[in-house]
Design a protein around this motif. Structure first.
Motif, PDB file in Angstrom:
ATOM      1  N   PHE A 230       0.836  -1.208   0.000  1.00 26.39           N
ATOM      2  CA  PHE A 230       0.000   0.000   0.000  1.00 26.39           C
ATOM      3  C   PHE A 230       0.870   1.257   0.000  1.00 26.39           C
ATOM      4  O   PHE A 230       0.617   2.204  -0.766  1.00 26.39           O
ATOM      5  CB  PHE A 230      -0.921  -0.010   1.218  1.00 26.39           C
ATOM      6  N   LEU A 231       1.885   1.292   0.831  1.00 31.11           N
ATOM      7  CA  LEU A 231       2.746   2.476   0.898  1.00 31.11           C
ATOM      8  C   LEU A 231       3.525   2.669  -0.400  1.00 31.11           C
ATOM      9  O   LEU A 231       3.787   3.809  -0.811  1.00 31.11           O
ATOM     10  CB  LEU A 231       3.696   2.363   2.087  1.00 31.11           C
ATOM     11  N   ASN A 232       3.890   1.571  -1.064  1.00 27.35           N
ATOM     12  CA  ASN A 232       4.575   1.701  -2.353  1.00 27.35           C
ATOM     13  C   ASN A 232       3.673   2.353  -3.391  1.00 27.35           C
ATOM     14  O   ASN A 232       4.126   3.182  -4.189  1.00 27.35           O
ATOM     15  CB  ASN A 232       5.026   0.325  -2.849  1.00 27.35           C
ATOM     16  N   VAL A 233       2.409   1.998  -3.400  1.00 25.89           N
ATOM     17  CA  VAL A 233       1.478   2.594  -4.352  1.00 25.89           C
ATOM     18  C   VAL A 233       1.277   4.072  -4.037  1.00 25.89           C
ATOM     19  O   VAL A 233       1.278   4.929  -4.933  1.00 25.89           O
ATOM     20  CB  VAL A 233       0.131   1.849  -4.335  1.00 25.89           C
ATOM     21  N   VAL A 234       1.105   4.391  -2.763  1.00 27.08           N
ATOM     22  CA  VAL A 234       0.879   5.780  -2.365  1.00 27.08           C
ATOM     23  C   VAL A 234       2.085   6.656  -2.701  1.00 27.08           C
ATOM     24  O   VAL A 234       1.938   7.817  -3.102  1.00 27.08           O
ATOM     25  CB  VAL A 234       0.559   5.851  -0.860  1.00 27.08           C
ATOM     26  N   GLN A 235       3.292   6.091  -2.577  1.00 27.73           N
ATOM     27  CA  GLN A 235       4.496   6.875  -2.759  1.00 27.73           C
ATOM     28  C   GLN A 235       5.040   6.848  -4.180  1.00 27.73           C
ATOM     29  O   GLN A 235       6.165   7.291  -4.421  1.00 27.73           O
ATOM     30  CB  GLN A 235       5.577   6.371  -1.804  1.00 27.73           C
ATOM     31  N   LEU A 236       4.239   6.346  -5.132  1.00 28.60           N
ATOM     32  CA  LEU A 236       4.687   6.400  -6.520  1.00 28.60           C
ATOM     33  C   LEU A 236       4.930   7.841  -6.935  1.00 28.60           C
ATOM     34  O   LEU A 236       4.201   8.753  -6.539  1.00 28.60           O
ATOM     35  CB  LEU A 236       3.642   5.768  -7.442  1.00 28.60           C
ATOM     36  N   ALA A 237       5.937   8.060  -7.757  1.00 27.59           N
ATOM     37  CA  ALA A 237       6.322   9.417  -8.139  1.00 27.59           C
ATOM     38  C   ALA A 237       5.177  10.132  -8.845  1.00 27.59           C
ATOM     39  O   ALA A 237       4.571   9.599  -9.769  1.00 27.59           O
ATOM     40  CB  ALA A 237       7.553   9.377  -9.046  1.00 27.59           C
ATOM     41  N   ASP A 238       4.892  11.352  -8.384  1.00 31.90           N
ATOM     42  CA  ASP A 238       3.916  12.241  -9.027  1.00 31.90           C
ATOM     43  C   ASP A 238       2.531  11.624  -9.133  1.00 31.90           C
ATOM     44  O   ASP A 238       1.792  11.893 -10.078  1.00 31.90           O
ATOM     45  CB  ASP A 238       4.403  12.647 -10.428  1.00 31.90           C
ATOM     46  N   ASN A 239       2.151  10.807  -8.161  1.00 29.26           N
ATOM     47  CA  ASN A 239       0.821  10.202  -8.176  1.00 29.26           C
ATOM     48  C   ASN A 239      -0.170  11.187  -7.564  1.00 29.26           C
ATOM     49  O   ASN A 239      -0.463  11.144  -6.370  1.00 29.26           O
ATOM     50  CB  ASN A 239       0.816   8.885  -7.416  1.00 29.26           C
ATOM     51  N   ALA A 240      -0.700  12.082  -8.402  1.00 26.35           N
ATOM     52  CA  ALA A 240      -1.691  13.058  -7.958  1.00 26.35           C
ATOM     53  C   ALA A 240      -3.106  12.566  -8.185  1.00 26.35           C
ATOM     54  O   ALA A 240      -4.060  13.289  -7.891  1.00 26.35           O
ATOM     55  CB  ALA A 240      -1.481  14.391  -8.681  1.00 26.35           C
ATOM     56  N   GLY A 241      -3.255  11.347  -8.721  1.00 28.87           N
ATOM     57  CA  GLY A 241      -4.578  10.778  -8.900  1.00 28.87           C
ATOM     58  C   GLY A 241      -5.397  11.420  -9.996  1.00 28.87           C
ATOM     59  O   GLY A 241      -6.631  11.301  -9.988  1.00 28.87           O
ATOM     60  N   ALA A 242      -4.749  12.079 -10.967  1.00 30.38           N
ATOM     61  CA  ALA A 242      -5.489  12.765 -12.031  1.00 30.38           C
ATOM     62  C   ALA A 242      -5.336  12.099 -13.386  1.00 30.38           C
ATOM     63  O   ALA A 242      -6.064  12.455 -14.310  1.00 30.38           O
ATOM     64  CB  ALA A 242      -5.041  14.231 -12.121  1.00 30.38           C
ATOM     65  N   THR A 243      -4.419  11.148 -13.533  1.00 35.49           N
ATOM     66  CA  THR A 243      -4.267  10.432 -14.792  1.00 35.49           C
ATOM     67  C   THR A 243      -4.965   9.079 -14.704  1.00 35.49           C
ATOM     68  O   THR A 243      -5.254   8.576 -13.605  1.00 35.49           O
ATOM     69  CB  THR A 243      -2.785  10.216 -15.132  1.00 35.49           C
ATOM     70  N   ASP A 244      -5.221   8.481 -15.861  1.00 33.15           N
ATOM     71  CA  ASP A 244      -5.877   7.170 -15.865  1.00 33.15           C
ATOM     72  C   ASP A 244      -5.049   6.137 -15.110  1.00 33.15           C
ATOM     73  O   ASP A 244      -5.591   5.294 -14.374  1.00 33.15           O
ATOM     74  CB  ASP A 244      -6.101   6.706 -17.302  1.00 33.15           C
ATOM     75  N   GLU A 245      -3.741   6.176 -15.270  1.00 33.06           N
ATOM     76  CA  GLU A 245      -2.869   5.200 -14.622  1.00 33.06           C
ATOM     77  C   GLU A 245      -2.928   5.317 -13.101  1.00 33.06           C
ATOM     78  O   GLU A 245      -3.086   4.325 -12.387  1.00 33.06           O
ATOM     79  CB  GLU A 245      -1.431   5.381 -15.108  1.00 33.06           C
ATOM     80  N   HIS A 246      -2.815   6.539 -12.618  1.00 30.96           N
ATOM     81  CA  HIS A 246      -2.804   6.733 -11.167  1.00 30.96           C
ATOM     82  C   HIS A 246      -4.180   6.510 -10.548  1.00 30.96           C
ATOM     83  O   HIS A 246      -4.281   5.995  -9.426  1.00 30.96           O
ATOM     84  CB  HIS A 246      -2.305   8.145 -10.851  1.00 30.96           C
TER      85      HIS A 246
END
Length: 330
Positions: A230-246
């Motif tokens: 879970f922490l690895n997913v949260v700490q992905l670089a530039d994961n602002a939750g605005a792209t389809d991938e994130h």
């Protein structure tokens, strides 16, 4: 036939005795041609004041410009981070100080005071005045605003006591990305506005403990592996939750327990998670579907096993298209 005599000094013209000339008793009066100086064409007069162009604003533009026929599709947000209240101006800060001064705030931390006083109906007007800043990995990312004014209470409830606040505490925001707020909205911050429809808060430990545990994995071991994923997913670089991938990754991390089951099983087989990749599914035609691929490398043989899950991210709320299964690269 006598030619007409022209005197260039005063440009006086005398008519002759040609056949076309009619006899006259008295000679005509001399005709004087005035010299006219050549000058350029005069400039057109300036338009009247009412016709002068004005500074364009959104309201002054025609409706066809403000609302083009082909509008871009809305950008959705599915973000994991933290919510922080900020005072947008000195006046709002002083008003808040007066509210606290009239109340008994002895022994309360700032966050406890904000949550306690804003929770009262009489002070709810300040919740609409305060800036609600959403941070991702400590970086100011969005200004939050509820689509329904009744959801200001969700923002207030997201303020947890400081003594119980840990790095694993997470706020989840689901909504639509709006324009960038002007500086005067939040004391100089120029951030995109996120108009949210759903907001909930939890700590990672509670999330992990609520996930059903595989029978062949000890409880303590499973919780440790799941928390690490879970922490690895949260700490992905530039994961602002605005792209389809994130958005797909964030959705899976809080809504799909199977990814934690596989992570625990692969770790029990001495294989560690190495990468998480996202690409567009070839099956996507009329909708946006992505493949989320988890790669595990065996620590002894370096053999890589991959698992993937398809997620539809076309609309505001993502959903599963296919369950987690082995992935074979082409």
């Amino acid at each position: 036939m006598e030619e007409p005599r022209v005197e260039h000094e005063d440009l006086t013209v005398l008519p002759g005795d040609g056949p076309s000339a009619a006899p006259a008793a008295q000679p005509p009066s001399p005709v004087t041609v005035a010299r006219v100086p050549m000058s350029p064409e005069p400039a057109p007069p300036p338009p009247p004041a009412a016709a002068m162009p004005q500074t364009a604003t959104l309201q002054s533009l025609p409706a066809t410009v403000r609302e083009p026929a082909t509008e871009a599709p809305p950008r959705h947000v599915y973000a994991l981070g933290r919510i922080e209240p900020r005072f947008p101006s000195l006046g709002v800060e002083k008003e808040w100080a007066q509210v606290v001064g009239r109340s008994d705030a002895a022994g309360l931390t700032d966050r406890e005071a904000v949550r306690g006083f804003l929770g009262k109906r009489a002070n709810r007007y300040l919740a609409r005045e305060i800036c609600w800043v959403f941070t991702v990995e400590g970086v100011e990312t969005y200004l939050l605003h509820p689509r329904d004014p009744a959801d200001f209470k969700l923002l207030i409830q997201s303020l947890r006591p400081e003594e119980g606040l840990t790095d694993s505490d997470v706020d989840v925001v689901i909504g639509t990305l709006g324009p960038i707020a002007p500086p005067e909205v939040c004391n100089g911050l120029t951030l995109p506005v996120c108009l949210f429809d759903q907001l909930y808060s939890f700590d990672a430990d509670s999330l992990i403990s609520s996930i059903p545990r595989p029978e062949n994995v000890p409880a303590e071991r499973f919780e440790s592996v799941a928390l690490d994923l879970f922490l690895n997913v949260v700490q992905l670089a530039d994961n602002a939750g605005a792209t389809d991938e994130h958005r797909a990754l964030n959705y899976l991390s809080v809504r799909y327990p199977a990814i934690y089951h596989v992570a625990a099983e692969r770790l029990a087989a001495n294989a560690a998670l190495t990468t998480v990749d996202v690409d567009t599914s070839r099956l996507a035609t009329t909708r946006r579907v992505v493949n989320v691929i988890f790669s595990y490398r065996d620590r002894q043989t370096d053999v890589v096993d991959r698992y993937f899950v398809r997620v539809d991210v076309t609309e505001k709320y993502p959903f599963l298209v296919s369950k987690l299964a082995p992935y074979f690269a082409r």
